[in-house]
Design a protein around this motif. Structure first.
Motif, short mmCIF file in Angstrom:
data_model
loop_
_atom_site.label_atom_id
_atom_site.label_comp_id
_atom_site.label_asym_id
_atom_site.label_seq_id
_atom_site.Cartn_x
_atom_site.Cartn_y
_atom_site.Cartn_z
N ARG A 1 11.25 -0.38 4.83
CA ARG A 1 11.42 -0.95 6.08
C ARG A 1 10.30 -0.59 6.03
O ARG A 1 9.02 -0.39 7.55
N ARG A 2 9.70 1.55 5.83
CA ARG A 2 8.73 1.90 5.79
C ARG A 2 7.01 1.63 6.24
O ARG A 2 6.57 1.51 7.28
N THR B 1 0.96 -2.62 4.07
CA THR B 1 1.36 -4.50 3.72
C THR B 1 0.89 -4.67 2.09
O THR B 1 1.50 -5.34 1.88
N TYR C 1 -1.59 1.44 12.35
CA TYR C 1 -1.62 0.65 11.49
C TYR C 1 -2.86 0.81 10.30
O TYR C 1 -3.22 1.90 10.47
N SER D 1 5.55 -10.25 4.60
CA SER D 1 6.06 -9.50 4.85
C SER D 1 7.54 -10.65 4.87
O SER D 1 8.55 -10.01 4.15
N ASP E 1 15.46 0.59 2.47
CA ASP E 1 15.44 1.67 2.82
C ASP E 1 15.67 2.41 1.02
O ASP E 1 15.80 3.73 1.77
N LYS F 1 0.06 -10.42 7.19
CA LYS F 1 1.15 -9.54 7.05
C LYS F 1 2.50 -9.85 7.65
O LYS F 1 3.33 -9.48 6.64
N TRP G 1 4.05 5.88 13.63
CA TRP G 1 3.23 4.61 13.28
C TRP G 1 2.04 4.86 13.53
O TRP G 1 1.14 5.11 14.48
N LEU H 1 6.77 -2.10 5.93
CA LEU H 1 7.16 -2.59 6.68
C LEU H 1 6.82 -3.01 8.82
O LEU H 1 6.03 -3.21 9.25
N THR H 2 6.65 -1.78 8.65
CA THR H 2 6.44 -1.00 9.72
C THR H 2 5.73 -0.52 11.33
O THR H 2 5.56 0.53 11.84
N HIS H 3 4.38 0.24 9.81
CA HIS H 3 3.33 0.82 9.80
C HIS H 3 3.89 2.45 9.67
O HIS H 3 3.37 2.50 10.52
N THR H 4 5.12 2.38 9.04
CA THR H 4 6.00 3.69 9.86
C THR H 4 6.00 4.86 8.38
O THR H 4 6.25 5.28 8.37
#
Length: 263
Positions: free
Chosen positions: A116-117, A172, A168, A64, A79, A60, A166, A119-122
Motif C-alpha cells: 500500500r505504501r 512503483t 513521488y 499498479s 498491508d 505506474k 508522500w 502504491l501510494t508513494h508513502t
C-alpha cells in the motif's frame, strides 16, 4: 464550445506542441479523433492516429493494476511487510543527512514497507531528479540512476519513514519487483498476458517492435525561449529489472481498445 480541430491545430501552429493526437470515446464508440502536426520537428513525418508515444510515468498505473490483480488473488497483501517477499525491503534504511566528510548518515526505518505504501508513494523512496539529498547520496556512493535499468539502482535508502508523508518516487519500480516475485513472471510478460492481451491491445508492449519504432513520436525539449528541439531519448530495452514499471511506457494515439503501448 470551440471547434476541437481548430484548438488542436492552433496549439501546433503556435509551437506549443510538435504534434498532437486526440480521441474521445464512450461505450457506443468513437466520438472524436484528430491528429495534427509532426512526430518529429526534425523530419517530415506527420502525426497520425496510430503514432506511438512514450507515456513515461503513466506506466505506474498499469503496474499498479497488475499488483491489485494479485491482491485480489491473495498472492499479494496490501498491508503486510514486503520484506519476506523482497529481502532488500526487510530492513530499510533512512538517509538522515551527511557527515562532515560527506559520508551518508543512515538509520533503520521505524515502520515497514508495505505494498500500500509503495502504491501510494508513502514508503519513503524518492527520485534523485527532484530530491537534492538523494542526488548527493548518489554522487557520494556511486549509486546508479533508475533509468540505467540496473538492479543496483533500486538499492537507494529512504528519505523519510514509511507512512510519514508522500513523495513521488521509485516506489512503483519496487511494485514491479513485487509483481514479478509473486507471479513468477517478468513484468512485461505478466502485463502482456493479464492486461494487454485480454483487452485486445495488439499494439502494446514494454519493448517496441519494428512497426512501433517506425511510428514513434520523437521526444522534444523546450528551450528557455520556448522553442522545441528534438532530442535523443531511450530507456534500456533489456534491463536487469523492470524499471519500466515506473517510467517506460509508450502509447499509440489510436485507442481502438484502450490502447497503451509500453516501451
Amino acid at each position: 464550445m470551440p471547434d476541437i480541430d481548430a484548438v488542436l491545430r492552433g496549439a501546433v501552429d503556435a509551437g506549443a506542441v510538435p504534434g498532437v493526437v486526440a480521441l474521445a470515446a464512450d461505450r457506443a464508440g468513437t466520438l472524436y479523433q484528430g491528429a495534427f502536426g509532426r512526430r518529429d520537428l526534425g523530419a517530415d513525418a506527420p502525426m497520425t492516429p496510430d503514432t506511438v508515444f512514450w507515456i513515461a510515468s503513466m506506466t505506474k498505473a498499469i503496474t499498479s493494476v497488475a499488483a491489485m490483480q494479485l491482491v485480489e488473488e491473495q498472492r499479494l497483501e496490501l498491508d503486510a511487510p514486503l520484506g519476506g517477499l523482497l529481502p532488500h525491503l526487510s530492513a530499510p534504511q533512512v538517509l538522515e543527512g551527511f557527515a562532515p566528510d560527506n559520508t551518508p548518515r543512515l538509520r533503520p526505518a521505524r515502520q515497514p514497507i508495505t505494498l500500500r505504501r509503495l502504491l501510494t508513494h508513502t514508503a519513503g523512496f524518492t527520485y534523485n531528479t527532484w530530491n537534492p539529498e538523494m542526488g548527493r547520496y548518489m554522487a557520494a556512493t556511486g549509486l546508479v540512476a533508475p533509468r540505467s535499468g540496473k538492479l543496483e539502482s533500486l538499492r537507494a535508502p529512504l528519505v523519510f519513514d514509511p507512512g510519514e508523508r508522500w513523495e513521488y518516487s521509485i516506489a512503483t519500480d519496487w511494485v514491479g519487483q513485487a509483481v514479478e516475485a509473486a507471479s513468477g513472471q517478468r513484468l512485461e510478460h505478466y502485463v502482456r498476458d493479464r492486461i494487454l492481451a485480454p483487452l485486445g491491445m495488439q499494439d502494446s508492449g514494454f519493448i517496441p517492435g519494428p512497426s512501433q519504432h517506425a511510428r514513434r513520436a520523437r521526444v522534444h525539449q523546450r528551450a528557455a525561449d520556448g522553442r522545441l528541439t528534438p532530442i535523443d531519448f531511450a530507456l534500456p530495452e533489456n534491463p536487469e529489472i523492470s524499471t519500466a514499471a515506473g517510467a517506460g511506457c509508450s502509447r499509440p494515439g489510436r485507442t481502438t481498445s484502450a490502447s497503451c503501448a509500453c516501451c
